[in-house]
Design an enzyme around this catalytic site. Structure first.
Site, PDB file in Angstrom:
ATOM      1  N   GLU A 152       0.840  -1.204   0.000  1.00 15.32           N
ATOM      2  CA  GLU A 152       0.000   0.000   0.000  1.00 15.32           C
ATOM      3  C   GLU A 152       0.869   1.246   0.000  1.00 15.32           C
ATOM      4  O   GLU A 152       2.069   1.185   0.262  1.00 15.32           O
ATOM      5  CB  GLU A 152      -1.027  -0.015   1.153  1.00 15.32           C
ATOM      6  CG  GLU A 152      -0.489   0.292   2.504  1.00 15.32           C
ATOM      7  CD  GLU A 152      -1.552   0.225   3.612  1.00 15.32           C
ATOM      8  OE1 GLU A 152      -2.687  -0.277   3.435  1.00 15.32           O
ATOM      9  OE2 GLU A 152      -1.217   0.688   4.715  1.00 15.32           O
ATOM     10  N   HIS A 211       6.833   1.050  16.490  1.00 20.70           N
ATOM     11  CA  HIS A 211       5.393   0.963  16.195  1.00 20.70           C
ATOM     12  C   HIS A 211       4.546   0.631  17.417  1.00 20.70           C
ATOM     13  O   HIS A 211       3.415   0.196  17.294  1.00 20.70           O
ATOM     14  CB  HIS A 211       5.098  -0.061  15.072  1.00 20.70           C
ATOM     15  CG  HIS A 211       5.846   0.217  13.809  1.00 20.70           C
ATOM     16  ND1 HIS A 211       5.738   1.400  13.123  1.00 20.70           N
ATOM     17  CD2 HIS A 211       6.710  -0.537  13.098  1.00 20.70           C
ATOM     18  CE1 HIS A 211       6.519   1.358  12.060  1.00 20.70           C
ATOM     19  NE2 HIS A 211       7.125   0.197  12.017  1.00 20.70           N
ATOM     20  N   ASN A 239      -8.837  -3.047  15.774  1.00 23.03           N
ATOM     21  CA  ASN A 239      -8.424  -3.901  16.893  1.00 23.03           C
ATOM     22  C   ASN A 239      -9.687  -4.359  17.608  1.00 23.03           C
ATOM     23  O   ASN A 239     -10.374  -3.549  18.232  1.00 23.03           O
ATOM     24  CB  ASN A 239      -7.500  -3.140  17.834  1.00 23.03           C
ATOM     25  CG  ASN A 239      -6.114  -3.012  17.238  1.00 23.03           C
ATOM     26  OD1 ASN A 239      -5.573  -3.955  16.686  1.00 23.03           O
ATOM     27  ND2 ASN A 239      -5.559  -1.826  17.306  1.00 23.03           N
ATOM     28  N   ARG A 273     -10.977  -5.530  20.343  1.00 18.88           N
ATOM     29  CA  ARG A 273     -10.793  -5.828  21.773  1.00 18.88           C
ATOM     30  C   ARG A 273     -10.610  -4.521  22.517  1.00 18.88           C
ATOM     31  O   ARG A 273     -10.484  -3.468  21.908  1.00 18.88           O
ATOM     32  CB  ARG A 273      -9.525  -6.667  21.956  1.00 18.88           C
ATOM     33  CG  ARG A 273      -8.357  -5.981  21.275  1.00 18.88           C
ATOM     34  CD  ARG A 273      -7.039  -6.624  21.563  1.00 18.88           C
ATOM     35  NE  ARG A 273      -5.989  -6.144  20.681  1.00 18.88           N
ATOM     36  CZ  ARG A 273      -5.350  -5.009  20.812  1.00 18.88           C
ATOM     37  NH1 ARG A 273      -5.638  -4.190  21.804  1.00 18.88           N
ATOM     38  NH2 ARG A 273      -4.409  -4.638  19.968  1.00 18.88           N
TER      39      ARG A 273
HETATM   40  P1  ADP Z   1       0.367  -3.675  13.110  1.00 14.71           P
HETATM   41  O1  ADP Z   1      -0.932  -4.411  13.072  1.00 14.71           O
HETATM   42  O2  ADP Z   1       1.561  -4.550  12.858  1.00 14.71           O
HETATM   43  O3  ADP Z   1       0.521  -2.798  14.329  1.00 14.71           O
HETATM   44  P2  ADP Z   1      -0.559  -1.426  11.474  1.00 14.71           P
HETATM   45  O4  ADP Z   1      -1.106  -1.595  10.127  1.00 14.71           O
HETATM   46  O5  ADP Z   1      -1.511  -1.114  12.599  1.00 14.71           O
HETATM   47  O6  ADP Z   1       0.337  -2.704  11.842  1.00 14.71           O
HETATM   48  O7  ADP Z   1       0.523  -0.292  11.447  1.00 14.71           O
HETATM   49  C1  ADP Z   1       1.356  -0.011  12.553  1.00 14.71           C
HETATM   50  C2  ADP Z   1       2.214   1.226  12.286  1.00 14.71           C
HETATM   51  O8  ADP Z   1       2.995   1.034  11.080  1.00 14.71           O
HETATM   52  C3  ADP Z   1       1.424   2.498  12.039  1.00 14.71           C
HETATM   53  O9  ADP Z   1       1.042   3.158  13.252  1.00 14.71           O
HETATM   54  C4  ADP Z   1       2.444   3.285  11.253  1.00 14.71           C
HETATM   55  O10 ADP Z   1       3.447   3.789  12.144  1.00 14.71           O
HETATM   56  C5  ADP Z   1       3.107   2.229  10.349  1.00 14.71           C
HETATM   57  N1  ADP Z   1       2.381   2.094   9.051  1.00 14.71           N
HETATM   58  C6  ADP Z   1       1.507   1.115   8.679  1.00 14.71           C
HETATM   59  N2  ADP Z   1       1.020   1.321   7.425  1.00 14.71           N
HETATM   60  C7  ADP Z   1       1.579   2.472   6.980  1.00 14.71           C
HETATM   61  C8  ADP Z   1       1.464   3.242   5.773  1.00 14.71           C
HETATM   62  N3  ADP Z   1       0.680   2.877   4.752  1.00 14.71           N
HETATM   63  N4  ADP Z   1       2.195   4.382   5.675  1.00 14.71           N
HETATM   64  C9  ADP Z   1       3.011   4.794   6.696  1.00 14.71           C
HETATM   65  N5  ADP Z   1       3.166   4.115   7.848  1.00 14.71           N
HETATM   66  C10 ADP Z   1       2.465   2.970   8.011  1.00 14.71           C
END
Ligand code: ADP
Length: 446
Positions: A201, A235, A288, A290
């Site tokens: 993405e 993260h 999420n 939960r």
């Molecule tokens: P996880 O489920 O592993 O925590 P997420 O999809 O919730 O993954 O993303 C966690 C973090 O990764 C986000 O808060 C951001 O910091 C980074 N991130 C995820 N997708 C993107 C994106 N498309 N562009 C920039 N940063 C991203």
């Protein structure tokens, strides 16, 4: 009919948080625990407890059949999973359904759908939520990935479909990087999640992390507004606060997340996570399914007991509130007081020789720690959640400084010094914060 006794399948501060909500509701609390936690506060306070001894301490909380056996033995009507451990495990939820024990959370099909980032993205896009441009199917061929990236523009990010905890993500700036990056993400995803599907993405530059709290009863959903959680390390969130948006934006995104939750028949508490770019555009990340660590921030600004509401909905009650009942007052900030060194975030297990947590007007501290508490090394390093409420953000920041200065923790290293520096840092005070805040402010690491 209401629950008589609920099993808490968790430990630490969240076990205590759930126990308190059960007590408020007049429901008995049962708990399972491993050897390390046998003297812990939630185990001592529970009405009944069962020890599950395993050589790997994590297994005391992850062994599905042992937890179900304990729920039956202690005659529990329901299980509250908290966060982590079995909270998002569809197999566990199915087994509970078979045993006629209520899972406090959504059903197994919804958990399966939302646990797959590709499926969740598609479902939420169909419900009208904004998503970042990207692939709607798993990608393994570098040529296909490159063609897609040409279309959406570099940089892009490769993510694991089954991802969680920030594992298995890779930013790609140019076509020739795809071959190696895809292989790396796939192999990380395979070893972490047993599923090597990855997708691509658009990478959102200068992003902020904004998430919405939702509660639904299987048919209708309401939202409790947003939390701002951009201060992260690896993260993982360190500071959470709210509110962050203006009323119009909150109402707009709030309506979308409710539509998203209703479209999948969601039941229970959920958090819809978004990235917000520098232009203020929102991009859905994940749901999420939960209770979250930072639900407390929303409790302080809305005055609603979210854990209690989640239990009531699971008991079969319809939503006891309408959207108009939810209002926001003042500003709340939460600092996660992890037992870690405040420079490299390496866990610091050991005995808490002494501790004093602050209190007073507008201060809340959720913790299972006490003087003499033995912080195990095998679990999450969260020792306490320190929260403040203020009339506005400045008032809350001032109160957090006072509260941090009053906090005493000896015996283990902790993040109080880092949080204290953040509270004085000029970009933080101005609200100039993106998800790269910690990387961009190395001085804070002392
Ligand atoms: P996880 O489920 O592993 O925590 P997420 O999809 O919730 O993954 O993303 C966690 C973090 O990764 C986000 O808060 C951001 O910091 C980074 N991130 C995820 N997708 C993107 C994106 N498309 N562009 C920039 N940063 C991203």
């Amino acid at each position: 009919m209401g629950f008589q006794r609920v099993l808490i399948a968790n430990r630490g501060e969240i076990a205590l948080r759930i126990l308190r909500a059960l007590r408020d509701l007049g429901i008995e609390a049962a708990i399972v625990h491993g050897r390390e936690d046998r003297m812990s506060l939630p185990v001592r306070l529970a009405d009944v407890a069962k020890e599950i001894v395993r050589s790997n301490p994590l297994d005391s909380y992850l062994d599905i059949e042992a937890v179900i056996e304990a729920a039956k033995e202690m005659e529990c009507d329901a299980v509250h999973p908290g966060y982590g451990f079995l909270a998002e495990n569809a197999t566990f939820v199915r087994r509970l359904e078979e045993e006629g024990i209520t899972f406090i959370g959504p059903n197994a099909d919804v958990i399966t759908l939302l646990g797959d980032k590709i499926e969740a993205r598609a479902a939420m896009e169909a419900a009208g939520l904004p998503t970042a441009k990207g692939s709607s199917e798993p990608i393994s061929d570098p040529a296909v990935a490159a063609a897609l990236a040409d279309d959406i523009g570099y940089p892009v990010i490769i993510k694991a479909a089954a991802g969680g905890g920030g594992i298995g993500m890779q930013i790609v700036e140019a076509e020739q990087e795809f071959e190696g990056a895809l292989k790396l993400c796939q192999s990380r995803a395979r070893s972490a999640f047993g599923d090597d599907r990855v997708f691509v993405e658009k990478y959102i530059q200068g992003a902020q992390h904004v998430e919405f709290q939702v509660l639904a009863d299987g048919e209708r959903a309401i939202h409790f507004g947003e939390r701002f959680c951009s201060i992260q390390r690896r993260h993982q969130k360190l500071v959470e606060e709210g509110p962050w948006l203006d009323d119009a934006k909150r109402a707009e995104i709030g309506a979308l997340v409710c539509a998203g939750a209703e479209s999948v028949g969601y039941k229970g508490l959920a958090t819809f996570e978004f990235l917000r770019d520098a232009a203020g555009e929102f991009y859905f990340l994940e749901v999420n399914p939960r209770v979250q660590v930072e639900h407390t921030v929303t409790e302080l600004i809305t005055g609603h007991n979210l854990v209690e509401l989640g239990i009531r909905v699971a008991q079969g009650e319809d939503l006891p509130l309408t959207q108009d009942d939810i209002t926001w007052r003042g500003h709340a900030i939460q600092c996660r007081l992890n037992a870690e060194d405040p420079r490299e975030f390496i866990p610091s297990p050991g005995r808490v020789w002494d501790c004093h947590f602050p209190s007073g007007f507008g201060v809340r501290c959720d913790t299972h720690a006490h003087p003499g508490y033995e912080m195990p090394g095998c679990f999450d390093s969260l020792l306490a959640k320190l929260l403040v409420w203020g009339r506005d953000r400045d008032d809350a920041v001032r109160r957090m400084r006072t509260a941090l200065d009053e906090t005493v923790i000896t015996g283990v290293e902790h993040l109080v010094p880092l949080h204290r520096r953040i509270m004085d840092e000029s970009d933080f005070m101005a609200g100039n914060i993106t998800i790269r805040y910690i990387e961009e402010h190395p001085d804070l690491l002392g």
